[in-house]
Write a protein that holds these residues in place. Structure first.
Motif, short mmCIF file in Angstrom:
data_model
loop_
_atom_site.label_atom_id
_atom_site.label_comp_id
_atom_site.label_asym_id
_atom_site.label_seq_id
_atom_site.Cartn_x
_atom_site.Cartn_y
_atom_site.Cartn_z
N ARG A 28 0.83 -1.23 0.00
CA ARG A 28 0.00 0.00 0.00
C ARG A 28 0.86 1.27 0.00
NH1 ARG A 28 -3.65 -0.38 4.69
NH2 ARG A 28 -4.30 -2.22 3.55
N GLU A 29 1.91 1.30 0.82
CA GLU A 29 2.78 2.49 0.86
C GLU A 29 3.46 2.72 -0.49
OE1 GLU A 29 3.07 4.86 3.23
OE2 GLU A 29 1.48 3.80 4.30
N GLU A 30 3.82 1.64 -1.17
CA GLU A 30 4.40 1.77 -2.51
C GLU A 30 3.39 2.39 -3.47
OE1 GLU A 30 7.01 -1.51 -4.14
OE2 GLU A 30 6.10 -2.53 -2.41
N MET A 31 2.13 1.99 -3.33
CA MET A 31 1.07 2.57 -4.17
C MET A 31 0.97 4.07 -3.91
SD MET A 31 -1.51 2.69 -6.27
CE MET A 31 -2.44 1.20 -6.59
N HIS A 32 0.99 4.45 -2.63
CA HIS A 32 0.90 5.88 -2.29
C HIS A 32 2.06 6.65 -2.92
CE1 HIS A 32 -1.46 4.65 1.58
NE2 HIS A 32 -2.14 4.43 0.48
N ASP A 70 -8.95 14.78 -16.44
CA ASP A 70 -7.80 14.14 -17.09
C ASP A 70 -6.78 13.67 -16.06
OD1 ASP A 70 -8.98 14.72 -19.52
OD2 ASP A 70 -7.63 16.41 -19.97
N VAL A 71 -6.54 14.47 -15.02
CA VAL A 71 -5.62 14.09 -13.96
C VAL A 71 -6.10 12.79 -13.31
CG1 VAL A 71 -4.73 14.72 -11.68
CG2 VAL A 71 -4.72 16.40 -13.53
N MET A 72 -7.37 12.74 -12.98
CA MET A 72 -7.91 11.55 -12.32
C MET A 72 -7.84 10.33 -13.23
SD MET A 72 -8.53 12.46 -9.27
CE MET A 72 -9.30 10.94 -8.75
N ARG A 73 -8.22 10.50 -14.48
CA ARG A 73 -8.18 9.37 -15.44
C ARG A 73 -6.76 8.84 -15.58
NH1 ARG A 73 -8.85 11.77 -20.61
NH2 ARG A 73 -6.61 12.01 -20.38
N ASP A 74 -5.80 9.74 -15.78
CA ASP A 74 -4.42 9.33 -16.00
C ASP A 74 -3.80 8.72 -14.75
OD1 ASP A 74 -4.81 10.32 -18.54
OD2 ASP A 74 -3.57 12.10 -18.25
N MET A 75 -4.14 9.26 -13.58
CA MET A 75 -3.61 8.73 -12.33
C MET A 75 -4.16 7.32 -12.08
SD MET A 75 -3.51 10.63 -8.63
CE MET A 75 -5.19 11.17 -8.80
N LYS A 76 -5.45 7.13 -12.30
CA LYS A 76 -6.05 5.80 -12.10
C LYS A 76 -5.48 4.79 -13.10
CE LYS A 76 -10.58 6.91 -10.16
NZ LYS A 76 -12.02 6.79 -10.47
N ARG A 77 -5.36 5.21 -14.35
CA ARG A 77 -4.85 4.30 -15.38
C ARG A 77 -3.42 3.87 -15.06
NH1 ARG A 77 -4.42 7.18 -20.43
NH2 ARG A 77 -6.67 6.99 -20.58
N ALA A 78 -2.56 4.84 -14.76
CA ALA A 78 -1.15 4.52 -14.50
C ALA A 78 -1.00 3.64 -13.26
CB ALA A 78 -0.35 5.81 -14.32
N SER A 79 -1.76 3.92 -12.21
CA SER A 79 -1.63 3.13 -10.99
C SER A 79 -2.21 1.73 -11.15
CB SER A 79 -2.25 3.86 -9.79
OG SER A 79 -3.61 4.14 -10.01
N SER A 80 -3.27 1.58 -11.93
CA SER A 80 -3.80 0.24 -12.22
C SER A 80 -2.77 -0.58 -12.98
CB SER A 80 -5.09 0.33 -13.04
OG SER A 80 -6.15 0.81 -12.28
N GLU A 81 -2.14 0.03 -13.97
CA GLU A 81 -1.11 -0.67 -14.74
C GLU A 81 0.06 -1.06 -13.84
OE1 GLU A 81 -0.14 1.90 -18.02
OE2 GLU A 81 -2.08 1.54 -18.99
N HIS A 84 -0.97 -4.11 -11.90
CA HIS A 84 -0.99 -5.28 -12.78
C HIS A 84 0.44 -5.77 -13.06
CE1 HIS A 84 -5.03 -3.66 -14.58
NE2 HIS A 84 -5.15 -4.11 -13.34
N ASP A 85 1.34 -4.83 -13.40
CA ASP A 85 2.69 -5.20 -13.83
C ASP A 85 3.65 -5.48 -12.67
OD1 ASP A 85 1.72 -4.80 -16.37
OD2 ASP A 85 2.66 -2.82 -16.61
N THR A 86 3.56 -4.69 -11.61
CA THR A 86 4.53 -4.79 -10.51
C THR A 86 4.07 -5.74 -9.41
OG1 THR A 86 5.24 -2.53 -10.97
CG2 THR A 86 5.87 -3.45 -8.83
N ILE A 87 2.82 -5.64 -9.03
CA ILE A 87 2.28 -6.46 -7.96
C ILE A 87 1.79 -7.80 -8.51
CG2 ILE A 87 0.57 -6.58 -6.08
CD1 ILE A 87 2.86 -4.45 -5.76
N GLY A 88 1.35 -7.78 -9.77
CA GLY A 88 0.88 -9.01 -10.41
C GLY A 88 -0.59 -9.31 -10.18
#
Length: 148
Positions: A28-32, A70-81, A84-88
Motif C-alpha cells: 500500500r505504501e508503494e502505491m501511495h 484528465d488528472v484523475m483518469r491518467d492517475m487511475k490508469r497509471a496506478s492500475s497498470e 498489474h505489472d509490478t504487484i501481479g
C-alpha cells in the motif's frame, strides 16, 4: 496583471472497484508513493497521499492548465497498470467515479493530517459513512443509490 497567481488544492478521494479491500498492507505504501510520482510527472504537487485497503485520499495542488478529469483518469490508469505489472494482481481496478473537494490554504494542514490518520479513522467508520459526510459538508447533492 502581468502574472497568474493561484492556489488550487484538492482533496481527491477514490475507491477500488466494488470497494473491495484490494490494496494489501505489504504494498500500500508503494502505491501511495507511486501515485505521488504520477502526479509529479504531470507537474502537479502531491502534498499527501494515504488511504486504506479500499480507497485513496490525496491532497494535491494543481495548475490552472490541469483538467481535473484528465488528472484523475491518467492517475487511475497509471496506478492500475502499476499494480498489474509490478504487484501481479490483474484483477485490480478502480471504481469509475471520484470525489474532488477544494481545500483552502488555511485548511491544508488539517486535511493532510486527516489523510495521514486514515487507518486509525477507519477503525470506527466505513468508507461509505466517511464519503457521505464529505458530500454533505461540501453541499454536494447526491443520490445514495449511486454511491455503491
Amino acid at each position: 496583471m502581468p502574472s497568474t497567481h493561484l492556489s488550487l488544492h484538492y482533496h481527491l478521494i477514490f475507491a477500488t472497484k466494488g470497494r473491495l479491500p484490494m490494496m494489501a498492507p505489504s504494498w500500500r505504501e508503494e502505491m501511495h508513493a507511486y501515485l505521488g510520482g504520477v502526479l509529479r510527472h504531470m507537474d502537479a504537487i502531491p502534498q499527501c497521499v494515504g488511504g486504506v485497503a479500499d480507497h485513496i485520499h490525496i491532497l494535491a495542488g494543481l495548475k490552472a492548465t490541469h483538467c481535473l478529469a484528465d488528472v484523475m483518469r491518467d492517475m487511475k490508469r497509471a496506478s492500475s497498470e502499476w499494480v498489474h505489472d509490478t504487484i501481479g494482481d490483474r484483477a485490480f481496478a478502480w471504481q469509475e467515479g471520484y470525489g474532488a473537494f477544494t481545500v483552502s490554504a488555511s485548511m491544508r494542514e488539517e486535511v493532510r493530517q486527516y489523510i495521514e490518520r486514515q487507518p486509525e479513522h477507519h477503525r470506527t467508520r466505513t468508507f461509505r459513512e466517511e464519503y457521505i459526510e464529505f458530500l454533505q459538508k461540501s453541499g454536494v447533492e447526491f443520490d445514495e443509490s449511486h454511491l455503491d
